[in-house]
Design a protein around this motif. Structure first.
Motif, PDB file in Angstrom:
ATOM      1  N   ARG A  62      20.012   1.993  -3.641  1.00 15.02           N
ATOM      2  CA  ARG A  62      19.035   1.291  -4.472  1.00 15.02           C
ATOM      3  C   ARG A  62      17.839   0.869  -3.625  1.00 15.02           C
ATOM      4  O   ARG A  62      17.948   0.664  -2.425  1.00 15.02           O
ATOM      5  N   PHE A  63      16.689   0.736  -4.263  1.00 13.80           N
ATOM      6  CA  PHE A  63      15.525   0.107  -3.643  1.00 13.80           C
ATOM      7  C   PHE A  63      14.951  -0.897  -4.615  1.00 13.80           C
ATOM      8  O   PHE A  63      15.062  -0.746  -5.838  1.00 13.80           O
ATOM      9  N   VAL A  64      14.375  -1.951  -4.069  1.00 12.97           N
ATOM     10  CA  VAL A  64      13.791  -3.021  -4.868  1.00 12.97           C
ATOM     11  C   VAL A  64      12.513  -3.450  -4.187  1.00 12.97           C
ATOM     12  O   VAL A  64      12.522  -3.839  -3.014  1.00 12.97           O
ATOM     13  N   TYR A  65      11.413  -3.364  -4.903  1.00  5.27           N
ATOM     14  CA  TYR A  65      10.126  -3.893  -4.430  1.00  5.27           C
ATOM     15  C   TYR A  65       9.692  -4.959  -5.417  1.00  5.27           C
ATOM     16  O   TYR A  65       9.423  -4.659  -6.581  1.00  5.27           O
ATOM     17  N   HIS A  66       9.640  -6.211  -4.959  1.00  8.65           N
ATOM     18  CA  HIS A  66       9.117  -7.310  -5.756  1.00  8.65           C
ATOM     19  C   HIS A  66       7.890  -7.810  -5.003  1.00  8.65           C
ATOM     20  O   HIS A  66       8.014  -8.278  -3.870  1.00  8.65           O
ATOM     21  N   ILE A  67       6.738  -7.685  -5.616  1.00 10.61           N
ATOM     22  CA  ILE A  67       5.490  -8.024  -4.948  1.00 10.61           C
ATOM     23  C   ILE A  67       4.959  -9.320  -5.539  1.00 10.61           C
ATOM     24  O   ILE A  67       4.739  -9.420  -6.744  1.00 10.61           O
ATOM     25  N   GLY A  68       4.774 -10.312  -4.702  1.00  8.85           N
ATOM     26  CA  GLY A  68       4.288 -11.604  -5.149  1.00  8.85           C
ATOM     27  C   GLY A  68       3.604 -12.324  -4.012  1.00  8.85           C
ATOM     28  O   GLY A  68       3.517 -11.823  -2.894  1.00  8.85           O
ATOM     29  N   GLY A  69       3.150 -13.491  -4.305  1.00  7.92           N
ATOM     30  CA  GLY A  69       2.415 -14.292  -3.339  1.00  7.92           C
ATOM     31  C   GLY A  69       1.066 -14.642  -3.927  1.00  7.92           C
ATOM     32  O   GLY A  69       0.442 -13.827  -4.600  1.00  7.92           O
ATOM     33  N   PHE A  70       0.612 -15.873  -3.695  1.00  4.23           N
ATOM     34  CA  PHE A  70      -0.607 -16.327  -4.359  1.00  4.23           C
ATOM     35  C   PHE A  70      -1.572 -17.080  -3.459  1.00  4.23           C
ATOM     36  O   PHE A  70      -2.598 -17.547  -3.924  1.00  4.23           O
ATOM     37  N   ALA A  71      -1.271 -17.188  -2.166  1.00  6.08           N
ATOM     38  CA  ALA A  71      -2.145 -17.975  -1.294  1.00  6.08           C
ATOM     39  C   ALA A  71      -2.385 -17.255   0.030  1.00  6.08           C
ATOM     40  O   ALA A  71      -1.516 -16.555   0.536  1.00  6.08           O
ATOM     41  N   GLY A  72      -3.577 -17.440   0.544  1.00  4.63           N
ATOM     42  CA  GLY A  72      -3.919 -16.935   1.868  1.00  4.63           C
ATOM     43  C   GLY A  72      -3.690 -15.445   2.023  1.00  4.63           C
ATOM     44  O   GLY A  72      -4.026 -14.653   1.145  1.00  4.63           O
ATOM     45  N   LEU A  73      -3.099 -15.069   3.145  1.00  5.42           N
ATOM     46  CA  LEU A  73      -2.845 -13.659   3.418  1.00  5.42           C
ATOM     47  C   LEU A  73      -1.774 -13.073   2.517  1.00  5.42           C
ATOM     48  O   LEU A  73      -1.626 -11.848   2.433  1.00  5.42           O
ATOM     49  N   GLU A  74      -1.016 -13.916   1.850  1.00  4.28           N
ATOM     50  CA  GLU A  74       0.019 -13.433   0.931  1.00  4.28           C
ATOM     51  C   GLU A  74      -0.446 -13.365  -0.514  1.00  4.28           C
ATOM     52  O   GLU A  74       0.364 -13.231  -1.420  1.00  4.28           O
ATOM     53  N   ARG A  75      -1.728 -13.439  -0.747  1.00  2.00           N
ATOM     54  CA  ARG A  75      -2.266 -13.358  -2.102  1.00  2.00           C
ATOM     55  C   ARG A  75      -2.215 -11.881  -2.545  1.00  2.00           C
ATOM     56  O   ARG A  75      -2.885 -11.023  -1.970  1.00  2.00           O
ATOM     57  N   THR A  76      -1.417 -11.595  -3.559  1.00  2.00           N
ATOM     58  CA  THR A  76      -1.245 -10.207  -4.017  1.00  2.00           C
ATOM     59  C   THR A  76      -1.936  -9.913  -5.334  1.00  2.00           C
ATOM     60  O   THR A  76      -1.928  -8.769  -5.784  1.00  2.00           O
ATOM     61  N   GLN A  77      -2.545 -10.894  -5.943  1.00  5.01           N
ATOM     62  CA  GLN A  77      -3.287 -10.668  -7.188  1.00  5.01           C
ATOM     63  C   GLN A  77      -4.518  -9.821  -6.871  1.00  5.01           C
ATOM     64  O   GLN A  77      -5.194 -10.038  -5.870  1.00  5.01           O
ATOM     65  N   ARG A  78      -4.791  -8.810  -7.703  1.00  9.53           N
ATOM     66  CA  ARG A  78      -5.909  -7.899  -7.460  1.00  9.53           C
ATOM     67  C   ARG A  78      -6.781  -7.760  -8.703  1.00  9.53           C
ATOM     68  O   ARG A  78      -6.270  -7.646  -9.822  1.00  9.53           O
ATOM     69  N   THR A  79      -8.093  -7.762  -8.485  1.00 15.55           N
ATOM     70  CA  THR A  79      -9.043  -7.563  -9.573  1.00 15.55           C
ATOM     71  C   THR A  79      -9.393  -6.084  -9.662  1.00 15.55           C
ATOM     72  O   THR A  79      -9.631  -5.436  -8.648  1.00 15.55           O
ATOM     73  N   VAL A  80      -9.426  -5.577 -10.881  1.00 16.50           N
ATOM     74  CA  VAL A  80      -9.756  -4.178 -11.143  1.00 16.50           C
ATOM     75  C   VAL A  80     -10.972  -4.165 -12.070  1.00 16.50           C
ATOM     76  O   VAL A  80     -11.025  -4.905 -13.046  1.00 16.50           O
ATOM     77  N   VAL A  81     -11.965  -3.341 -11.743  1.00 21.53           N
ATOM     78  CA  VAL A  81     -13.146  -3.189 -12.600  1.00 21.53           C
ATOM     79  C   VAL A  81     -13.239  -1.740 -13.011  1.00 21.53           C
ATOM     80  O   VAL A  81     -13.117  -0.847 -12.195  1.00 21.53           O
TER      81      VAL A  81
END
Length: 185
Positions: free
Chosen positions: A166-185
């Motif tokens: 099995r593999f599991v990728y859970h991507i999260g984080g909201f501050a500093g270098l761990e901010r994973t939110q991305r804006t798309v235009v």
């Protein structure tokens, strides 16, 4: 995690189909913008459970893929949006086709671009468990201190170093270098 799997980037490609649909219940006869998100694997729409092979020849199968889309806005080329939906959270879930379609709730006006974010902003991440798309029952919330999972990819591969493959990728984080939110235009 030491792994040879190289599947996350090819899978994160998305096709976005945009169309206007006549809203018959509207008195003004206006149009509502419909956004259709299509997760893609190997250049084709993702089918959960289907076997794939990545560019390195590694086999994999995706069993779950979820991602948050937030803060949708339409712009006409100026700095201010012609319409926006701040504080509106959508959970796209590859196992639920209906979740991949978002009707922008306002009367569509002429626009030049669409802007939205993948992921949950820092304010919502520190606000604890919530309801609707942000309900912890959706399996996208870690804990009170770490917040939301912005994107989730789970499956199996014979190249996985885990005993159960099995593999599991859970991507999260909201501050500093761990901010994973991305804006798309």
């Amino acid at each position: 995690m030491k792994a040879r799997l190289h599947i996350l980037i090819p899978l994160m490609g998305w096709l976005l189909s945009i169309g206007g649909s006549k809203e018959t219940s509207r008195e003004d006869g206006g149009l509502v913008l419909r956004l259709v998100f299509v997760p893609v694997a190997n250049g084709e729409p993702l089918v959960l459970g289907k076997p794939y092979v990545n560019p390195l020849g590694e086999d994999y199968r995706v069993d779950a893929f979820k991602v948050y889309v937030t803060n949708i806005s339409l712009t006409d080329g100026s700095s201010s949006p012609v319409s926006s939906t701040p504080d509106c959270f959508h959970l796209l879930d590859a196992s639920q086709a209906g979740s991949l379609v978002i009707d922008h709730g306002e009367n569509a006006k002429p626009f030049r671009s669409i802007r939205f974010q993948f992921g949950i902003d820092s304010v919502r991440n520190v606000s604890g468990a919530q309801t609707g798309a942000l309900d912890p029952m959706n399996g996208m919330f870690w804990t009170w201190s770490t917040g939301y999972i912005n994107a989730k990819l789970e499956g199996s591969s014979t190249f996985s170093p885990n005993a159960d493959r099995r593999f599991v990728y859970h991507i999260g984080g909201f501050a500093g270098l761990e901010r994973t939110q991305r804006t798309v235009v």
